[in-house]
Design a protein around this motif. Structure first.
Motif, PDB file in Angstrom:
ATOM      1  N   ASP A   1       0.874  -1.174   0.000  1.00 12.58           N
ATOM      2  CA  ASP A   1       0.000   0.000   0.000  1.00 12.58           C
ATOM      3  C   ASP A   1       0.910   1.223   0.000  1.00 12.58           C
ATOM      4  OD1 ASP A   1      -2.961   1.071   0.750  1.00 12.58           O
ATOM      5  OD2 ASP A   1      -1.442   2.259   1.792  1.00 12.58           O
TER       6      ASP A   1
ATOM      7  N   PHE B   1      -8.192  -6.345  10.968  1.00 11.93           N
ATOM      8  CA  PHE B   1      -8.933  -5.293  10.275  1.00 11.93           C
ATOM      9  C   PHE B   1      -7.976  -4.416   9.468  1.00 11.93           C
ATOM     10  CE2 PHE B   1     -10.868  -1.048  10.049  1.00 11.93           C
ATOM     11  CZ  PHE B   1     -12.095  -1.369   9.477  1.00 11.93           C
ATOM     12  N   ALA B   2      -6.809  -4.091  10.078  1.00 11.52           N
ATOM     13  CA  ALA B   2      -5.809  -3.294   9.365  1.00 11.52           C
ATOM     14  C   ALA B   2      -5.268  -4.057   8.161  1.00 11.52           C
ATOM     15  CB  ALA B   2      -4.673  -2.919  10.306  1.00 11.52           C
ATOM     16  N   ASN B   3      -5.030  -5.367   8.314  1.00 11.57           N
ATOM     17  CA  ASN B   3      -4.558  -6.182   7.192  1.00 11.57           C
ATOM     18  C   ASN B   3      -5.581  -6.223   6.065  1.00 11.57           C
ATOM     19  OD1 ASN B   3      -2.145  -6.798   8.389  1.00 11.57           O
ATOM     20  ND2 ASN B   3      -2.819  -8.762   9.212  1.00 11.57           N
ATOM     21  N   ALA B   4      -6.851  -6.271   6.440  1.00  9.50           N
ATOM     22  CA  ALA B   4      -7.902  -6.296   5.423  1.00  9.50           C
ATOM     23  C   ALA B   4      -7.901  -5.008   4.615  1.00  9.50           C
ATOM     24  CB  ALA B   4      -9.265  -6.495   6.090  1.00  9.50           C
ATOM     25  N   GLY B   5      -7.715  -3.874   5.297  1.00 10.31           N
ATOM     26  CA  GLY B   5      -7.743  -2.599   4.596  1.00 10.31           C
ATOM     27  C   GLY B   5      -6.486  -2.308   3.810  1.00 10.31           C
ATOM     28  N   LEU B   6      -5.329  -2.635   4.385  1.00 12.97           N
ATOM     29  CA  LEU B   6      -4.064  -2.279   3.745  1.00 12.97           C
ATOM     30  C   LEU B   6      -3.570  -3.330   2.757  1.00 12.97           C
ATOM     31  CD1 LEU B   6      -2.121  -0.838   6.836  1.00 12.97           C
ATOM     32  CD2 LEU B   6      -3.210   0.449   4.990  1.00 12.97           C
TER      33      LEU B   6
ATOM     34  N   GLY C   1      -5.478  -6.083   1.617  1.00 14.69           N
ATOM     35  CA  GLY C   1      -6.516  -6.764   0.847  1.00 14.69           C
ATOM     36  C   GLY C   1      -6.850  -8.152   1.353  1.00 14.69           C
TER      37      GLY C   1
ATOM     38  N   GLY D   1      -9.161  -9.517   3.155  1.00 18.39           N
ATOM     39  CA  GLY D   1     -10.480  -9.393   3.766  1.00 18.39           C
ATOM     40  C   GLY D   1     -10.966 -10.679   4.403  1.00 18.39           C
TER      41      GLY D   1
ATOM     42  N   LEU E   1      -9.857 -11.435   8.004  1.00 15.32           N
ATOM     43  CA  LEU E   1     -10.582 -10.788   9.090  1.00 15.32           C
ATOM     44  C   LEU E   1     -11.686 -11.699   9.606  1.00 15.32           C
ATOM     45  CD1 LEU E   1     -11.371  -8.361  10.853  1.00 15.32           C
ATOM     46  CD2 LEU E   1     -12.735  -7.524   8.918  1.00 15.32           C
TER      47      LEU E   1
END
Length: 630
Positions: free
Chosen positions: A200, A251-256, A258, A260, A263
């Motif tokens: 990212d 949650f951070a891994n899902a957003g940064l 991908g 998902g 999570l």
């Protein structure tokens, strides 16, 4: 300010989750993972068509060793209509679990999700990850729990199983990261954020601009994962904080990154974890009380203790095998104080008048003298042969301790001392494989008056880390592998290592000894120490290759030459060190099979025996290619 004490009490209070709530939440969260996964696959059908990453007509070759019946099931499931139907069915089953449904329907839906996961997993050779494995585990266990829901002990055993698996996954992940210098130094976060797959740009720029914060974040992740078993301490008082932190991490891994599905899949284990970590007695809102059955963790602790004890017993047995050795080893103390264990084989005194050259064989990094067994047996029919283990391997011990006192020069010094000790008045031919080739080359440079020839078998070269991109890129992988294996084996996990395929290709009489070496901490500690020295010396190589002034036989494995042409060029430079040298490329052989494959080793014996026998004859420089397949 009055809110902070309340918040702290809430965070540090033991969790209070009922049996039914834990089962229902885990079941629904895991079902969400399956639903998202199947919806993703339904929208990416092009991946399974001709030319796609998961085209079954190509990927099915990876399952040729499976039974014909299983392959027929997979062939059927891989048909586009069948695959599509299975994923639609999975979405429906997940919807049943997300909605209020009777127990029988929930049991069936759980079974559908678990069963179809088993069938579809092989069809998605690329794209599956840890979230698929975790969601399969949770869904399968919740299926068992739902089926036995009338027996609270069955449900508690299932929830405990999920809780222990969750704890183990975090703890193992953390301790594996601890073995990595990249994670310990805090470089991991910027490195991951810079990759194409998980990176990212904004996150990388922030980590790059604020290295202290990035290091602190890495340290926080390590602390969280390594200390995760603490959720069970003090009646679970730390559980809400640990579990909440893990959820934020995912949650951070899902957003940064991908990730998902990670999570939902990992958070699906958290309700069971909170239930298992909380008080054993629980009072529901309607006043009914329930008591958790803790038989499974007690059984798990007993099995763990028994397993650790068995590993220690096996570690002791392997150590006895190493110390016993072949039974005919000799010992020599070098000038460094290192005690070297070696074997001498070859013609008896009536067949040898003392003029035959002595052949000394040097093994590679994280290898042993027994790797040479096929070649040593072949050569010893005509010449006296010495094989030995470097200091720190097996029975050969180091006088010093620690990596700081070690460099490659000290290994060459020991080899030179051993040659002088074992050769007497004989001429010497020194040969080495991999790193041992470089050490043999350096020993030949130091003993021009004793060494009359040098053989290099798929040898390391001091310029390889600078000139070969393949070698340079593999540095970190090898460093991390040696570090993690050395650490785990040191703690008695060596018996869990499965023997590599090449062990079964060695002569039967040495396989048990090689396996004992492979499962012993010494070979990995020595390999890690030597690899650190290799990196330091090779990365600072000035490009000036010394010349031993003796004929050389340079042999390159065909796979090495085809996969890393630069390495073959470097081997050719070795051969150019003397006008009476030869360079052979052994087609069909790889870095290991040049030693361990019987037929390939026999061919190497022929090359080396002819080379040694002809050392006294005038020769001309040649650079030949043997179109041979092992």
């Amino acid at each position: 300010m009055a809110r902070w004490p309340k918040l702290m009490r809430a965070v540090l209070s033991p969790p209070s989750v009922s049996r039914g709530a834990a089962l229902s939440l885990s079941e629904r969260l895991s079902a969400t993972t399956h639903m998202v996964s199947s919806l993703e696959y339904l929208t990416t059908e092009r991946d399974r068509r001709h030319g796609g990453l998961n085209n079954w007509q190509v990927n099915r070759d990876a399952f040729l060793t499976w039974s014909p019946a299983l392959r027929k099931v997979l062939d059927l499931a891989a048909r586009p209509r069948v695959t599509r139907t299975l994923h639609i069915t999975r979405v429906g089953a997940a919807a049943v679990l997300l909605a209020p449904s009777p127990r029988a329907a929930r049991v069936a839906a759980n079974a559908v999700l678990s069963g179809t996961s088993l069938v579809l997993y092989p069809l998605n050779h690329y794209g599956t990850d840890g979230s698929d494995q975790v969601s399969f585990l949770v869904q399968s266990v919740t299926a068992i729990a739902r089926a036995g829901e009338r027996n609270p002990k069955t449900v508690d055993a299932c929830l405990w199983f999920v809780a222990l698996q969750s704890t183990l996954s975090y703890a193992v992940s953390g301790w594996v990261k601890m073995t990595s210098p990249t994670w310990r130094s805090g470089r991991a976060l910027p490195g991951v954020m810079r990759t194409l797959t998980y990176g990212d740009r904004t996150a990388w720029e922030l980590a790059h601009r604020h290295p202290r914060a990035a290091r602190a974040l890495c340290a926080g992740v390590l602390a969280l994962e390594c200390a995760f078993p603490a959720v069970f301490l003090a009646k679970g008082r730390a559980a809400p904080l640990m579990v909440g932190s893990a959820a934020v991490f995912h949650f951070a891994n899902a957003g940064l990154m991908g990730l998902g599905r990670f999570l939902w899949s990992f958070v699906a284990m958290h309700p069971a974890l909170l239930y298992a970590a909380g008080p054993r007695e629980h009072t529901a809102a309607d006043g009914r009380s329930e008591r958790r059955d803790d038989a499974l963790p007690l059984l798990a602790l007993g099995l763990l203790a028994a397993g650790l004890g068995a590993l220690q017993v096996e570690k002791g047995r392997q150590n006895r095998v190493l110390l016993q050795g072949r039974g005919d080893e000799r010992e020599f103390t070098a000038a460094s104080g290192n005690r070297l264990s070696y074997r001498r084989t070859g013609p008896n005194s009536t067949a040898d008048d003392g003029t035959l050259p002595l052949v000394v064989l040097e093994h590679g990094l994280a290898a042993t003298a027994e790797h040479w067994e096929w070649i040593a047996q072949g050569l010893s029919e005509r010449f006296p042969v010495v094989t030995y283990n470097r200091a720190g391997y097996g029975r050969s011990t180091r006088a010093a301790s620690g990596a700081a006192t070690y460099d490659l020069d000290s290994a060459v010094d020991d080899l030179v001392d051993l040659i002088r000790h074992t050769a007497g008045d004989r001429p010497v031919v020194v040969a080495g494989h991999s790193l041992g080739g470089y050490l043999a080359f350096m020993a030949a440079c130091r003993l021009p008056d004793r060494v009359v020839g040098c053989g290099l078998l798929d040898s390391s070269h001091p310029a390889e880390l600078q000139r070969s991109s393949r070698q340079a890129q593999g540095q970190k992988i090898l460093s991390d592998s040696l570090s993690s294996i050395a650490t785990s084996v040191k703690f008695g996990m060596g018996a869990l290592l499965s023997s590599p395929d090449w062990v079964s290709r060695l002569p039967e009489e040495v396989r048990h000894l090689v396996t004992a070496h492979y499962r012993d901490a010494r070979i990995w500690e020595a390999g890690r120490r030597e690899w650190q020295a290799v990196q330091e010396e090779f990365n600072s190589f000035d490009g000036k290759l010394p010349y031993p002034g003796v004929p050389m036989l340079v042999m390159t494995a065909g796979h090495t030459a085809s996969q890393d042409p630069v390495q073959a060029e470097l081997h050719a430079e070795f051969a150019a060190a003397n006008v009476h040298s030869a360079h052979h490329i052994i087609d069909g052989a790889d870095h290991d099979s040049v030693l361990t494959d019987r037929d390939t080793a026999a061919y190497v014996v022929t090359l080396m025996a002819d080379f040694v026998a002809n050392l006294g004859e005038a020769g001309t420089k040649e650079d030949s290619h043997d179109g041979r397949t092992s």
